[in-house]
Motif scaffolding. Sequence first.
Motif, mmCIF file in Angstrom:
data_model
loop_
_atom_site.group_PDB
_atom_site.id
_atom_site.type_symbol
_atom_site.label_atom_id
_atom_site.label_comp_id
_atom_site.label_asym_id
_atom_site.label_seq_id
_atom_site.Cartn_x
_atom_site.Cartn_y
_atom_site.Cartn_z
ATOM 1 N N GLN A 167 0.830 -1.211 0.000
ATOM 2 C CA GLN A 167 0.000 0.000 0.000
ATOM 3 C C GLN A 167 0.859 1.253 0.000
ATOM 4 N N ALA A 168 1.901 1.274 0.836
ATOM 5 C CA ALA A 168 2.752 2.463 0.924
ATOM 6 C C ALA A 168 3.610 2.629 -0.328
ATOM 7 N N MET A 169 3.999 1.534 -0.952
ATOM 8 C CA MET A 169 4.875 1.602 -2.118
ATOM 9 C C MET A 169 4.111 1.739 -3.430
ATOM 10 N N ASN A 170 2.802 1.662 -3.376
ATOM 11 C CA ASN A 170 2.001 1.787 -4.595
ATOM 12 C C ASN A 170 2.254 3.139 -5.265
ATOM 13 N N GLY A 171 2.774 3.097 -6.487
ATOM 14 C CA GLY A 171 3.056 4.333 -7.205
ATOM 15 C C GLY A 171 4.332 5.019 -6.792
ATOM 16 N N ASN A 172 5.233 4.315 -6.095
ATOM 17 C CA ASN A 172 6.475 4.911 -5.628
ATOM 18 C C ASN A 172 7.667 4.015 -5.945
ATOM 19 N N LEU A 173 8.785 4.627 -6.240
ATOM 20 C CA LEU A 173 10.017 3.872 -6.468
ATOM 21 C C LEU A 173 10.757 3.579 -5.173
ATOM 22 N N HIS A 174 10.613 4.448 -4.177
ATOM 23 C CA HIS A 174 11.432 4.363 -2.974
ATOM 24 C C HIS A 174 10.592 4.609 -1.731
ATOM 25 N N PRO A 175 10.935 3.957 -0.622
ATOM 26 C CA PRO A 175 10.176 4.150 0.613
ATOM 27 C C PRO A 175 10.477 5.491 1.269
ATOM 28 N N ILE A 176 9.584 5.899 2.136
ATOM 29 C CA ILE A 176 9.719 7.185 2.815
ATOM 30 C C ILE A 176 10.972 7.230 3.689
ATOM 31 N N THR A 177 11.456 6.080 4.123
ATOM 32 C CA THR A 177 12.642 6.018 4.982
ATOM 33 C C THR A 177 13.904 6.460 4.255
ATOM 34 N N GLU A 178 13.868 6.549 2.923
ATOM 35 C CA GLU A 178 15.035 6.976 2.151
ATOM 36 C C GLU A 178 14.969 8.445 1.774
ATOM 37 N N LEU A 179 13.994 9.147 2.275
ATOM 38 C CA LEU A 179 13.791 10.532 1.889
ATOM 39 C C LEU A 179 14.841 11.455 2.506
ATOM 40 N N GLY A 180 15.232 12.481 1.771
ATOM 41 C CA GLY A 180 15.997 13.568 2.351
ATOM 42 C C GLY A 180 17.424 13.704 1.870
ATOM 43 N N ILE A 181 17.922 14.892 2.070
ATOM 44 C CA ILE A 181 19.251 15.266 1.610
ATOM 45 C C ILE A 181 20.346 14.499 2.350
ATOM 46 N N LEU A 182 20.226 14.395 3.652
ATOM 47 C CA LEU A 182 21.258 13.706 4.424
ATOM 48 C C LEU A 182 21.286 12.216 4.103
ATOM 49 N N ASN A 183 20.130 11.595 3.964
ATOM 50 C CA ASN A 183 20.099 10.192 3.589
ATOM 51 C C ASN A 183 20.779 9.957 2.251
ATOM 52 N N LEU A 184 20.586 10.889 1.335
ATOM 53 C CA LEU A 184 21.230 10.772 0.026
ATOM 54 C C LEU A 184 22.740 10.826 0.162
ATOM 55 N N ALA A 185 23.242 11.786 0.914
ATOM 56 C CA ALA A 185 24.688 11.922 1.063
ATOM 57 C C ALA A 185 25.306 10.704 1.745
ATOM 58 N N ARG A 186 24.617 10.175 2.747
ATOM 59 C CA ARG A 186 25.125 8.972 3.407
ATOM 60 C C ARG A 186 25.221 7.806 2.427
#
Length: 297
Positions: A167-186
Amino acid sequence: MIKNIFGGGLAFFSFLVVTSLLSVTYSAESTVESSDSSSVGESVTTSGITTPVHVALLKRMDGEHPLTAPVRWAKAGVIQMENEIQDYSAILVKRERIHGVLGKEEHMFIKVRHEPFSVYMKFLKPRRYRGREAIYVAGRNDGNILAHGTGFEAVLGTLSLHPTSPQAMNGNLHPITELGILNLARRLAKEAEQQLHRNSFEVSYSHCKLNGVECVRLEVLNNERFQEDPFYKAHIYVDIHRNIPIRYVAWGWETEENGEPPLLEEYTYLDVQLNQNFQDVDFDIANPEYHYRKSRD
C-alpha cells in the motif's frame, strides 16, 4: 494511497560525481540548456556566480582515480550536514516511471527532521491527491507511516502502513525512509566507493540558476551498461552556497520513438528552509494544523 517523494535508486552516482568539480576549472559564463522535462524554472543567465570555498578546495590529487575525490567529498558532506542541518522544510516536486509508465508531477510540502528521523508531507498537486498527509517518525508508531486520504478515502480515517508495504509503495520507487538530503549523502559515501573500479563515465558541468538559486549542474553520461544498469544520463543540481543537492534527474538506456532516452525519475526541492527548529508536534497527527481523523473501528 501514500505517495513517497524521495528518489535515491539512481541518484547516488550522479550526486557523487558532483564532486568531480574539483578536477575541472570553473567557467564564469557557462550556460545550461533547459532540457529537463519539468515545470521547474531554470535560467541560462549565469554570469557572476562565485565559487564557494567548500567547492573550490575539492581538488583531485595527482594519480587519483577520478572518483576518489568525489568519495572523499561525499563523506565530508555527510559530516557537514550532520553538524549543521537539524531539519528543513521544502516544496518537493517529483515524477517517476513505474512499471514502464511515466507518472505526472506530484507537488508536496514536506518537513524533515534528522534526529530522530522524521517526515511530514502534505500533497499539493495533482488535485486528486491534494490534502493527503503522511507522517513517519523512526522508532515510533510501531515503525509505520500514519496517513490519511481525502474525499471518499477520508472515511477510512488514519491508516497505519509499513513503509515498504504494497500500500505504501504503490506508485512509488522508494520508501519514505530513504527521503531527504542527508540520507542521500550517506548513501553516496557508501555506494560511491563501490564504483571506483569503473571508468565508463563522462562528466560535464555548468553554472545555472534554478528557481533563483545559484547552482552547479552536473551532467553524467554512462558509456557502458553494466549488470543491467538502467542509468544512461543524469543531471544533478547543487546549491553552491549551501552545498546541498536540490534537483536530480535520471534517464534510462532505451530510446523512445522521438530518439530521446526515457525519463526515469526526477526530484526537485524548492524553497528549502534550513533549521526550522521543528518539535515533536510537527510530526504528530494531533497537531491542530493537520487534518487527521480517528481510525475507523
